[in-house]
Design an enzyme around this catalytic site. Structure first.
Site, PDB file in Angstrom:
ATOM      1  N   ARG A 161      -5.953   0.272 -14.027  1.00  0.00           N
ATOM      2  CA  ARG A 161      -5.118   1.439 -14.319  1.00  0.00           C
ATOM      3  C   ARG A 161      -5.867   2.465 -15.158  1.00  0.00           C
ATOM      4  NH1 ARG A 161       0.052  -0.504 -16.505  1.00  0.00           N
ATOM      5  NH2 ARG A 161       0.515  -0.517 -14.281  1.00  0.00           N
ATOM      6  N   TYR A 162      -6.623   1.991 -16.109  1.00  0.00           N
ATOM      7  CA  TYR A 162      -7.363   2.889 -16.999  1.00  0.00           C
ATOM      8  C   TYR A 162      -8.801   3.004 -16.497  1.00  0.00           C
ATOM      9  CZ  TYR A 162      -3.475   1.919 -20.241  1.00  0.00           C
ATOM     10  OH  TYR A 162      -2.246   1.798 -20.820  1.00  0.00           O
ATOM     11  N   ARG A 165     -11.381   0.084 -18.010  1.00  0.00           N
ATOM     12  CA  ARG A 165     -11.042  -1.312 -18.231  1.00  0.00           C
ATOM     13  C   ARG A 165     -10.062  -1.850 -17.196  1.00  0.00           C
ATOM     14  NH1 ARG A 165      -8.732   2.311 -21.410  1.00  0.00           N
ATOM     15  NH2 ARG A 165      -6.775   1.971 -22.520  1.00  0.00           N
ATOM     16  N   CYS A 174       1.815 -20.616 -17.400  1.00  0.00           N
ATOM     17  CA  CYS A 174       1.920 -20.488 -18.851  1.00  0.00           C
ATOM     18  C   CYS A 174       2.336 -21.845 -19.410  1.00  0.00           C
ATOM     19  CB  CYS A 174       2.980 -19.460 -19.231  1.00  0.00           C
ATOM     20  SG  CYS A 174       2.423 -17.759 -19.050  1.00  0.00           S
ATOM     21  N   CYS A 178       8.555 -17.169 -21.285  1.00  0.00           N
ATOM     22  CA  CYS A 178       9.412 -16.266 -22.056  1.00  0.00           C
ATOM     23  C   CYS A 178      10.388 -15.602 -21.089  1.00  0.00           C
ATOM     24  CB  CYS A 178       8.566 -15.184 -22.717  1.00  0.00           C
ATOM     25  SG  CYS A 178       7.129 -15.827 -23.571  1.00  0.00           S
ATOM     26  N   CYS A 181       9.626 -12.041 -19.732  1.00  0.00           N
ATOM     27  CA  CYS A 181       8.252 -11.903 -19.228  1.00  0.00           C
ATOM     28  C   CYS A 181       8.085 -10.674 -18.346  1.00  0.00           C
ATOM     29  CB  CYS A 181       7.863 -13.138 -18.430  1.00  0.00           C
ATOM     30  SG  CYS A 181       6.205 -13.032 -17.726  1.00  0.00           S
ATOM     31  N   ARG A 183       5.691 -10.230 -16.332  1.00  0.00           N
ATOM     32  CA  ARG A 183       5.176 -10.656 -15.018  1.00  0.00           C
ATOM     33  C   ARG A 183       6.005 -11.795 -14.445  1.00  0.00           C
ATOM     34  NH1 ARG A 183       0.194  -9.793 -17.682  1.00  0.00           N
ATOM     35  NH2 ARG A 183       0.012  -7.530 -17.621  1.00  0.00           N
ATOM     36  N   ASP A 344       9.854  -4.118 -21.789  1.00  0.00           N
ATOM     37  CA  ASP A 344       9.794  -3.506 -20.455  1.00  0.00           C
ATOM     38  C   ASP A 344      11.127  -3.712 -19.732  1.00  0.00           C
ATOM     39  OD1 ASP A 344       7.117  -2.785 -20.781  1.00  0.00           O
ATOM     40  OD2 ASP A 344       6.406  -4.732 -20.059  1.00  0.00           O
ATOM     41  N   ASP A 381       5.153   0.838 -22.605  1.00  0.00           N
ATOM     42  CA  ASP A 381       4.336   0.791 -21.396  1.00  0.00           C
ATOM     43  C   ASP A 381       5.158   1.521 -20.333  1.00  0.00           C
ATOM     44  OD1 ASP A 381       2.202   0.193 -19.768  1.00  0.00           O
ATOM     45  OD2 ASP A 381       2.069  -1.881 -20.473  1.00  0.00           O
ATOM     46  N   LYS A 388       0.228   2.592 -21.595  1.00  0.00           N
ATOM     47  CA  LYS A 388       0.849   2.477 -22.915  1.00  0.00           C
ATOM     48  C   LYS A 388       0.883   3.834 -23.613  1.00  0.00           C
ATOM     49  CE  LYS A 388      -0.750  -2.258 -23.329  1.00  0.00           C
ATOM     50  NZ  LYS A 388      -1.592  -2.303 -22.097  1.00  0.00           N
TER      51      LYS A 388
HETATM   52  C1  LIG Z   1      -2.516  -3.040 -21.840  1.00  0.00           C
HETATM   53  C2  LIG Z   1      -3.390  -2.883 -20.680  1.00  0.00           C
HETATM   54  C3  LIG Z   1      -4.770  -2.726 -20.859  1.00  0.00           C
HETATM   55  C4  LIG Z   1      -5.416  -2.712 -22.225  1.00  0.00           C
HETATM   56  O1  LIG Z   1      -4.974  -1.625 -22.963  1.00  0.00           O
HETATM   57  P1  LIG Z   1      -5.560  -1.328 -24.445  1.00  0.00           P
HETATM   58  O2  LIG Z   1      -4.781  -0.171 -24.937  1.00  0.00           O
HETATM   59  O3  LIG Z   1      -7.012  -1.072 -24.282  1.00  0.00           O
HETATM   60  O4  LIG Z   1      -5.307  -2.569 -25.255  1.00  0.00           O
HETATM   61  C5  LIG Z   1      -5.535  -2.575 -19.731  1.00  0.00           C
HETATM   62  N1  LIG Z   1      -4.992  -2.534 -18.494  1.00  0.00           N
HETATM   63  C6  LIG Z   1      -3.664  -2.661 -18.284  1.00  0.00           C
HETATM   64  C7  LIG Z   1      -3.135  -2.595 -16.903  1.00  0.00           C
HETATM   65  C8  LIG Z   1      -2.819  -2.857 -19.380  1.00  0.00           C
HETATM   66  O5  LIG Z   1      -1.512  -3.002 -19.178  1.00  0.00           O
END
Ligand SMILES: *Cc1c(COP(=O)(O)O)cnc(C)c1O
Length: 437
Positions: A161-162, A165, A174, A178, A181, A183, A344, A381, A388
């Site tokens: 998504r980002y 990362r 798990c 929870c 959850c 997911r 969520d 989120d 986020k």
């Molecule tokens: C939370 C999350 C991350 C990591 O986010 P940070 O703000 O760097 O901790 C990376 N990818 C996804 C899809 C996430 O939900």
């Protein structure tokens, strides 16, 4: 259990003997070979709650077996009968458990169950793990995948998504499930497209290898620490071998709900793959037991920086005193509070969700009133895959000429000489602050 669950279970737990240490080496003595010392299981601290609970409900299980994480996983409380043996279930809980099928099964480690009130269905930890009828309630705005993760899935099990990362979903298992959850659609008995097989791992690794912009990999699931030491070692080793992957972290609740999983052997594996960070899921100060103190100190001693993640849950931890105790307790356990999440809008989560103001009120009750390190970032989120988004209490009151007017934690208003700045220029200073000017 369905075949899918069996598969994912087998993948998580197969192929490793119980963790062992040896009393002494098996070096030759006076030239004669000595037989290897018999393996002994690792001991682990046991808090007073767990001690009494083990005696009452698992009288044939000795302290060493209780401290064996694989035993804890095998002995998870999953069925109505197992729950009724320990808890006085409310009618609501009983019918919700009987009605349940599909993903997000009931599963509670004996250790974590020992922290719950056996007779009070409103006990905070119990509410997060034993379903009630409201879990089947669907309200507008809810979805099975509110964050649109499936949409951002680059290859199965990898959410990109980002820009720099990825979220690597390593397993569907798990140690505890929870009820809120995020997911729930893919953990436990999900199956289908969520296979979490070795070949799924390989295609995720291939994707990361092929995308040099990915410098940060977050291992999650399910819970990565339900994987065997060998499998974790393999996965971390493969990621470390990718030149552009600088940062690896593991998101896990295991150190909280199955602290004995943090064996010396596990820590030895993790230490090989530094720099490695961890985000630990915590909900309530009752979780901060002697066992958890051991799990977090072993991880911290191994040089792993620890952050926390907490979801705000209605009637469970949605107030300033409980959150203050939890956040301060986490610092004491060498865990830096990282994220405080708005719950969520997952299907069936209405019972847990608080108004967004709650989170702002909690941050306001922490900032300035306690150690800055104890203040997490409050985030939503964003549904639909927005990622986020941070929210803060409003500390900017307005502007008076060149001066910026700022409110502090006690409600006093302070001026900062911000010549040329325009921040706050369009604000009407609220009446309550005018008296301070
Ligand atoms: C939370 C999350 C991350 C990591 O986010 P940070 O703000 O760097 O901790 C990376 N990818 C996804 C899809 C996430 O939900």
């Amino acid at each position: 259990m369905t075949d899918a669950d069996n598969r994912s279970q087998a993948f998580a737990e197969a192929e490793e003997p119980p963790s062992t240490t040896y009393i002494a080496g098996n070096k030759a003595l006076n030239g004669r070979p000595v037989r290897a010392a018999p393996p002994v299981r690792e001991s682990f601290p046991m808090g007073p709650g767990a001690k009494a609970f083990r005696k009452a409900f698992f009288p044939d299980v000795d302290a060493m077996q209780w401290a064996d994480w694989r035993w804890q996983l095998r002995a998870r409380i999953r069925t109505q009968a197992e729950l009724e043996r320990i808890f006085t279930l409310s009618d609501d809980e009983r019918s919700a458990v009987v009605r349940h099928n599909g993903s997000l099964p009931v599963g509670i480690t004996p250790y974590y169950a020992s922290l719950m009130d056996r007779h009070d269905a409103s006990d905070p930890l119990r509410r997060t793990h034993i379903p009630v009828g409201q879990e089947y309630l669907r309200v507008p705005g809810e979805a099975d995948d509110p964050l649109g993760e499936d949409h951002d899935t680059a290859v199965p099990g990898l959410v990109h998504r980002y820009p720099d990362r990825v979220l690597f979903l390593t397993t569907g298992t798990c140690s505890t499930y929870c009820r809120y959850c995020t997911r729930s659609r893919m953990v436990g008995e999900a199956g289908g497209e969520y296979s979490f097989s070795r070949s799924q791992w390989e295609s995720a690794l291939a994707y990361i290898e092929a995308h040099p912009k990915i410098r940060d990999v977050l291992l999650s699931g399910g819970d990565p620490l339900t994987l065997s030491d060998d499998k974790l070692d393999y996965l971390l080793g493969r990621l470390r071998a990718i030149k552009h992957v600088e940062f690896i972290r593991i998101g896990t609740k295991v150190p909280t709900v199955l602290p004995m999983r943090v064996t010396r052997a596990l820590v030895r594996v993790l230490k090989k793959h530094h720099p490695l960070w961890m985000s630990l899921h915590f909900t309530h100060p009752t979780e901060l037991t002697p066992e958890v103190a051991k799990s977090t100190s072993r991880l911290a001693d191994a040089g792993i920086p620890l952050g926390s993640q907490t979801v705000i849950l209605k009637g469970i931890n949605d107030n300033v005193p409980v959150m203050t105790e939890l956040m301060q307790g986490l610092l004491h356990h060498r865990v830096k509070p990282y994220y405080l999440y708005q719950c969520d809008p997952i299907s069936g989560s209405a019972q847990f969700r608080t108004p967004v103001e709650k989170g702002i009120e909690i941050i306001e009750g922490l900032r300035g009133h306690t150690t800055g390190y104890a203040v997490p970032q409050f985030v939503i989120d964003a549904p639909g895959g927005g990622g986020k988004i941070p929210l803060l209490p409003e500390y900017l009151v307005g502007r008076d000429g060149d001066d910026l007017l700022l409110r502090n934690f006690e409600g006093g208003v302070y001026r900062y000489p911000d010549k040329g700045g325009t921040l706050g220029a369009d604000r009407v200073v609220p009446a309550q602050y005018l008296k301070d000017l």
